[in-house]
Design a protein around this motif. Structure first.
Motif, PDB file in Angstrom:
ATOM      1  N   UNK A   7      10.203 -19.943  29.260  1.00  0.00           N
ATOM      2  CA  UNK A   7      11.111 -19.988  30.400  1.00  0.00           C
ATOM      3  C   UNK A   7      10.624 -19.009  31.468  1.00  0.00           C
ATOM      4  N   UNK A   8      10.660 -19.452  32.726  1.00  0.00           N
ATOM      5  CA  UNK A   8      10.147 -18.614  33.798  1.00  0.00           C
ATOM      6  C   UNK A   8       8.637 -18.671  33.894  1.00  0.00           C
ATOM      7  N   UNK A   9       8.062 -19.801  33.538  1.00  0.00           N
ATOM      8  CA  UNK A   9       6.610 -19.931  33.449  1.00  0.00           C
ATOM      9  C   UNK A   9       5.903 -19.873  34.791  1.00  0.00           C
ATOM     10  N   UNK A  10       6.636 -20.028  35.890  1.00  0.00           N
ATOM     11  CA  UNK A  10       5.994 -19.964  37.205  1.00  0.00           C
ATOM     12  C   UNK A  10       6.231 -18.633  37.907  1.00  0.00           C
ATOM     13  N   UNK A  11       6.792 -17.651  37.199  1.00  0.00           N
ATOM     14  CA  UNK A  11       7.034 -16.342  37.768  1.00  0.00           C
ATOM     15  C   UNK A  11       5.829 -15.424  37.641  1.00  0.00           C
ATOM     16  N   UNK A  12       5.946 -14.209  38.135  1.00  0.00           N
ATOM     17  CA  UNK A  12       4.844 -13.250  38.138  1.00  0.00           C
ATOM     18  C   UNK A  12       4.366 -12.958  36.722  1.00  0.00           C
ATOM     19  N   UNK A  13       5.290 -12.598  35.830  1.00  0.00           N
ATOM     20  CA  UNK A  13       4.935 -12.303  34.440  1.00  0.00           C
ATOM     21  C   UNK A  13       4.780 -13.595  33.643  1.00  0.00           C
ATOM     22  N   UNK A  14       5.685 -14.536  33.853  1.00  0.00           N
ATOM     23  CA  UNK A  14       5.657 -15.777  33.095  1.00  0.00           C
ATOM     24  C   UNK A  14       4.368 -16.558  33.250  1.00  0.00           C
ATOM     25  N   UNK A  42      16.715 -29.324  25.081  1.00  0.00           N
ATOM     26  CA  UNK A  42      17.310 -30.090  23.981  1.00  0.00           C
ATOM     27  C   UNK A  42      16.383 -30.210  22.771  1.00  0.00           C
ATOM     28  N   UNK A  43      15.154 -29.690  22.871  1.00  0.00           N
ATOM     29  CA  UNK A  43      14.171 -29.838  21.798  1.00  0.00           C
ATOM     30  C   UNK A  43      14.072 -28.572  20.952  1.00  0.00           C
ATOM     31  N   UNK A  44      13.456 -28.708  19.776  1.00  0.00           N
ATOM     32  CA  UNK A  44      13.212 -27.554  18.900  1.00  0.00           C
ATOM     33  C   UNK A  44      11.849 -26.949  19.215  1.00  0.00           C
ATOM     34  N   UNK A  45      11.796 -25.614  19.170  1.00  0.00           N
ATOM     35  CA  UNK A  45      10.537 -24.897  19.384  1.00  0.00           C
ATOM     36  C   UNK A  45      10.396 -23.813  18.317  1.00  0.00           C
ATOM     37  N   UNK A  46       9.181 -23.579  17.889  1.00  0.00           N
ATOM     38  CA  UNK A  46       8.948 -22.476  16.951  1.00  0.00           C
ATOM     39  C   UNK A  46       9.279 -21.136  17.601  1.00  0.00           C
ATOM     40  N   UNK A  47       8.848 -20.972  18.857  1.00  0.00           N
ATOM     41  CA  UNK A  47       9.079 -19.721  19.575  1.00  0.00           C
ATOM     42  C   UNK A  47       9.598 -20.024  20.974  1.00  0.00           C
ATOM     43  N   UNK A  48      10.592 -19.282  21.383  1.00  0.00           N
ATOM     44  CA  UNK A  48      11.052 -19.322  22.765  1.00  0.00           C
ATOM     45  C   UNK A  48      10.759 -17.972  23.397  1.00  0.00           C
ATOM     46  N   UNK A  49      10.154 -17.986  24.574  1.00  0.00           N
ATOM     47  CA  UNK A  49       9.905 -16.764  25.330  1.00  0.00           C
ATOM     48  C   UNK A  49      10.696 -16.833  26.628  1.00  0.00           C
ATOM     49  N   UNK A  50      11.583 -15.877  26.814  1.00  0.00           N
ATOM     50  CA  UNK A  50      12.383 -15.830  28.040  1.00  0.00           C
ATOM     51  C   UNK A  50      11.779 -14.814  29.005  1.00  0.00           C
ATOM     52  N   UNK A  51      11.011 -15.337  29.974  1.00  0.00           N
ATOM     53  CA  UNK A  51      10.434 -14.495  31.016  1.00  0.00           C
ATOM     54  C   UNK A  51      11.063 -14.838  32.367  1.00  0.00           C
ATOM     55  N   UNK A  52      12.304 -15.316  32.316  1.00  0.00           N
ATOM     56  CA  UNK A  52      12.947 -15.845  33.523  1.00  0.00           C
ATOM     57  C   UNK A  52      13.881 -14.858  34.207  1.00  0.00           C
TER      58      UNK A  52
END
Length: 233
Positions: A7-14, A42-52
């Motif tokens: 999440x936040x993949x288009x940000x400075x850190x993300x 709505x999908x399952x993920x092994x890891x979620x990273x919140x950089x948002x």
């Protein structure tokens, strides 16, 4: 492959974390932004990273309700609307050392929401990168007034190193602070650049607790400043 929702993949850190994840070849990375948020959660993920979460401290001070929504509410939504094995929260050392501010209190509150089981919270300090366009380093380079005490000091760290460290330590859990092993004063940066800067404001000290032996030297920021200064001149 290990699935990762960023999440936040288009940000400075993300965006830096996104590149670091792809470079390993180990992860199936899903970049999540405001545009595809509803479809992808709505999908399952092994890891979620919140950089948002927002990183603008002064904006948070002037817009406390909006910062609450973008920091605490958004973390809550991601935490409980998604299914996953592990949750990684990208936070700030302000959650420890700036609890007298809206920004710091909101960061800590968001951390408390996800500090359980094998989840990981990563606190960052000030970073630099060729794409840096705002912040105290840019303000000093441009000779602007700094609304902090001149003795304020930060553990300035290269964003690329930060992102690679995060990606290579996703197996950790709990709260860790990542950055340089030392700090540099703002007045020393102004003097290095031969800039006459007006400082006025609170003393802010953001050093990394328990730095590891392989953490970089904050003085690496001077190379970045030299490059940026030539661009301005």
């Amino acid at each position: 492959m290990i699935s990762v929702a960023l999440f936040g993949s288009n940000g400075f850190v993300g965006s830096a974390i996104y590149s670091a994840l792809l470079s390993t070849g180990k992860y199936d990375v899903v970049a999540i932004t405001r545009d595809n948020y509803i479809k992808k959660t709505s999908k399952f993920y092994n890891i979620i990273i919140n950089a948002a979460m927002p990183a603008a401290r002064f904006w948070a001070k002037n817009n406390p309700k909006e910062d609450f929504r973008e920091t605490i509410q958004k973390t809550t939504d991601i935490l409980y609307q998604c299914t996953y094995d592990k949750f990684v929260q990208i936070s700030s050392v302000s959650a420890r050392c700036q609890l007298d501010t809206i920004y710091g209190r909101h960061k800590l509150a968001a951390e408390n929401l996800c500090n359980f089981n094998n989840n990981l919270i990563i606190r960052l300090s000030s970073m630099f990168d060729d794409n840096l366009k705002k912040g105290v380093l840019i303000d000093i380079l441009n000779g602007r007034k700094i609304f902090l005490d001149s003795e304020s000091r930060y553990s300035f760290t290269n964003l690329k190193w930060i992102s690679q460290y995060i990606v290579s330590h996703l197996d950790l859990k709990g709260i860790i602070e990542v950055g340089s092993f030392n700090t540099i004063k703002l007045i020393d940066i102004a003097n290095y650049l031969d800039k006459t800067i007006e400082f006025e404001g609170p003393l802010d000290i953001q050093e990394i607790q328990k730095p590891r032996p392989n953490f970089p030297d904050a003085k690496e920021v001077f190379e970045f400043l030299n490059k940026k200064n030539k661009q301005i001149l």
